[in-house]
Design a protein around this motif. Structure first.
Motif, PDB file in Angstrom:
ATOM      1  N   SER A  13      -0.328  10.305  -4.214  1.00  0.00           N
ATOM      2  CA  SER A  13       0.996   9.753  -4.524  1.00  0.00           C
ATOM      3  C   SER A  13       0.887   8.240  -4.605  1.00  0.00           C
ATOM      4  CB  SER A  13       2.022  10.149  -3.453  1.00  0.00           C
ATOM      5  OG  SER A  13       1.784   9.428  -2.251  1.00  0.00           O
ATOM      6  N   GLN A  14       1.854   7.634  -5.274  1.00  0.00           N
ATOM      7  CA  GLN A  14       1.887   6.176  -5.386  1.00  0.00           C
ATOM      8  C   GLN A  14       2.028   5.536  -4.009  1.00  0.00           C
ATOM      9  OE1 GLN A  14       1.856   4.257  -8.458  1.00  0.00           O
ATOM     10  NE2 GLN A  14       1.490   2.615  -6.970  1.00  0.00           N
ATOM     11  N   GLU A  15       2.846   6.151  -3.144  1.00  0.00           N
ATOM     12  CA  GLU A  15       3.102   5.589  -1.816  1.00  0.00           C
ATOM     13  C   GLU A  15       1.824   5.543  -0.979  1.00  0.00           C
ATOM     14  OE1 GLU A  15       6.595   6.740  -3.819  1.00  0.00           O
ATOM     15  OE2 GLU A  15       4.888   8.020  -3.248  1.00  0.00           O
ATOM     16  N   ASP A  18      -0.473   2.845  -2.349  1.00  0.00           N
ATOM     17  CA  ASP A  18      -0.022   1.501  -1.973  1.00  0.00           C
ATOM     18  C   ASP A  18      -0.361   1.199  -0.518  1.00  0.00           C
ATOM     19  OD1 ASP A  18       0.981   1.047  -4.496  1.00  0.00           O
ATOM     20  OD2 ASP A  18       3.048   1.611  -3.986  1.00  0.00           O
ATOM     21  N   ARG A  19      -0.174   2.180   0.377  1.00  0.00           N
ATOM     22  CA  ARG A  19      -0.494   1.958   1.790  1.00  0.00           C
ATOM     23  C   ARG A  19      -1.984   1.733   1.980  1.00  0.00           C
ATOM     24  NH1 ARG A  19       2.423   6.958   3.633  1.00  0.00           N
ATOM     25  NH2 ARG A  19       0.596   7.250   4.965  1.00  0.00           N
TER      26      ARG A  19
END
Length: 432
Positions: A13-15, A18-19
Motif C-alpha cells: 500500500s502507499q501508506e 511512505d512509512r
C-alpha cells in the motif's frame, strides 16, 4: 543532484511504502558542487561528478566559409550575451510504470516517448536479452520531451524482479519536478556582422548548455543549437561552438523545439540590433537576408524547395499593419500602458538532426475483408500522430478511416519507429 535516487521501496500500500521511506536514514558526505555552467566550462577545480576529468560532456563545432573575412567585410558588428533558465515541461500525467516479471520475461507498461529505446536500455541495465523485455505504451498523458529518456523504467523493473510480483511506480508531482530531464539553461555569446546595405556577412557563436550532472540526450540538443543558431538567414560565414557542460543542477534533456527556442531569441535580438544600427526596417532586413530555395545553411543543410519564409513575413507584416505601426503605437490603451509591436522569425529542424542517426519503420497489413491494420511504434501523447498515419493510409489505399485498426506501441508487435519527438513522427512514419 537533488533528484538522484538513493533507495527504492515497494509495499502493498502507499501508506506502508511512505512509512518505510520515512524510516530510511542516509549518511551523506557533503562535497563542493558547481552550479554555474560558465564556471563549470572554464574550470576543472570543481567537478560535477567524481568519475569525470572535465565538466565538458560534449562539444559540437560548425565552421562555414571564412569567418575572419566575413567580419572584415562588415560595416556593423553586434556582440551580445544572452542566457535562459531551466524550464519544466509540466506534462499532465507524471512518469508512471507498471512492471511484471514472471521469472523469465519482463512486461512493462510505460508512460514514455520511445518504447524500443526503453526496451533496449532496460535489457542492457538488467543484463537481460532484449527478446525477454516487452514494453507497451498505452495512450500517454503528455511528454514534450520530458519522457524521451529513462525515468523510472529500470527502477520499477528491479522492484518487480525483487518482489516477484507486479509493481506500479507513479511519481508525485514534486518528485517529477525534481527528477526528470528539463529544458537546460544555456548561455550564448553571439556576434553578428553585416554590410551597410544590410547584407549579413558573418556570425560567431559560443553556446554553453547546462546539462546537469549527466549527459542523457542533452548533447544532441546542443547539436541542435549549433545547427540552428544562424537563424533562417543566408549567412555566408560562420563559426559556431556549442558545449554541453556538467553541473549539479537539475538534469537537462529534450523539450519542445530541441535546442531551437533557446537560441532563437538570441539571434533575433542581434538581427534587430544590426538593423537598428544600420537604420534599416527590421522587416526589410529579414526579407533581404531570409533563406530561400538553393540556400546552403552553415550546418550544411541545403534548402531544396521554396519554404515560404519571405511570403510569411510579408503577410504577417500586412496583417499587423506594420507600415502604419507608428500611428497604432501612439494610442495608449490605458493610463500607464504602452503598445509594442515587433517581428521575430524562427526555424526548426524536422527530425533528430545531423548529429543523431534517424530511422523509422511501420507495417501495414490488408486483411481479407479489405480493412487495414497499422502496426505503429509511435507514442501517442495527444498530438494526433496516430490519426495522421491513419489518414495517410486512407488516402493512399482508398480505405475509410473507420476500416483502419491501429496496433499501438508494443515492442513485441510493432517495428521500431524511433522516439516520438523532434517533430519527426508524422514525417518519418508517414514515409515509412
Amino acid at each position: 543532484y537533488i533528484g538522484d535516487i538513493v533507495a527504492l521501496v515497494a509495499a502493498e500500500s502507499q501508506e506502508i511504502a511512505d512509512r518505510a521511506v520515512d524510516l530510511i536514514r542516509v549518511d551523506y558526505e557533503p562535497v563542493e558542487g558547481v552550479y554555474d555552467p560558465v564556471q563549470a566550462f572554464q574550470s576543472t577545480d570543481i567537478l560535477a561528478r567524481s568519475d569525470i576529468e572535465t565538466n565538458i560532456l560534449d562539444h559540437v563545432s560548425v565552421t562555414h566559409g571564412d569567418v575572419k573575412r566575413g567580419f572584415d567585410e562588415a560595416d556593423v558588428i553586434i556582440k551580445r550575451s544572452y542566457s535562459t533558465q531551466c524550464m519544466e515541461q509540466l506534462f499532465l500525467e507524471t512518469e508512471s510504470v507498471v512492471a511484471d516479471w514472471d521469472g523469465e520475461n519482463l512486461v512493462m507498461y510505460v508512460s514514455g516517448q520511445d518504447p524500443h529505446g526503453d526496451r533496449n536500455q532496460v535489457a542492457d541495465a538488467l543484463g537481460l536479452p532484449i527478446s525477454k523485455v516487452q514494453v507497451i505504451y498505452p495512450y500517454v498523458g503528455g511528454g514534450f520531451g520530458g519522457k524521451e529518456e529513462m525515468h523510472i523504467q529500470i527502477q520499477t523493473a528491479v522492484l518487480a524482479m525483487k518482489a516477484q510480483c507486479p509493481v506500479k511506480f507513479v511519481r508525485t508531482r514534486q518528485e517529477s519536478l525534481f527528477t526528470h530531464q528539463k529544458r537546460g539553461a544555456i548561455h550564448v555569446r553571439l556576434e553578428t556582422g553585416a554590410k551597410q546595405d544590410g547584407t549579413l556577412t558573418a556570425i560567431r557563436a559560443k553556446v554553453i548548455g547546462d546539462s546537469g550532472p549527466y549527459a542523457n540526450i542533452f548533447p544532441a540538443v546542443i547539436g541542435g543549437t549549433a545547427e540552428l543558431i544562424s537563424g533562417p538567414y543566408k549567412v555566408p560565414n560562420a563559426q559556431i561552438d556549442s558545449y554541453a557542460v556538467a553541473t549539479n543542477n537539475l538534469v537537462a534533456g529534450g523539450m519542445r523545439g530541441f535546442g531551437t527556442p533557446e537560441v532563437a531569441w538570441a539571434f533575433e535580438q542581434n538581427i534587430d540590433l544590426v538593423a537598428e544600427e544600420l537604420g534599416i526596417d527590421p522587416i526589410e532586413f529579414r526579407l533581404k537576408n531570409g533563406m530561400e530555395k538553393d540556400t546552403l545553411m552553415p550546418s550544411g543543410a541545403y534548402i531544396y524547395h521554396d519554404i515560404g519564409l519571405k511570403k510569411t513575413i510579408e503577410e504577417a507584416a500586412a496583417a499587423a499593419n506594420w507600415k502604419e505601426r507608428e500611428q497604432w503605437l501612439e494610442r495608449e490603451p490605458a493610463p500607464g500602458l504602452k503598445r509594442g509591436l515587433g517581428v521575430g522569425t524562427i526555424w526548426h529542424g524536422m527530425g533528430m538532426g545531423k548529429t543523431v542517426v534517424d530511422h523509422s519503420g511501420a507495417v501495414v497489413e490488408m486483411t481479407p475483408d479489405g480493412s487495414v491494420i497499422l502496426y505503429s511504434g509511435t507514442a501517442e501523447l495527444g498530438q494526433g500522430a496516430i490519426t495522421a498515419q491513419k489518414i495517410f493510409i486512407s488516402e493512399d489505399l482508398g480505405v475509410p478511416l473507420d476500416r483502419i485498426e491501429v496496433i499501438m506501441a508494443d515492442t513485441n508487435a510493432v517495428p521500431a519507429a524511433g522516439t516520438t519527438s523532434a517533430s519527426r513522427s508524422t514525417y518519418m512514419m508517414g514515409n515509412a
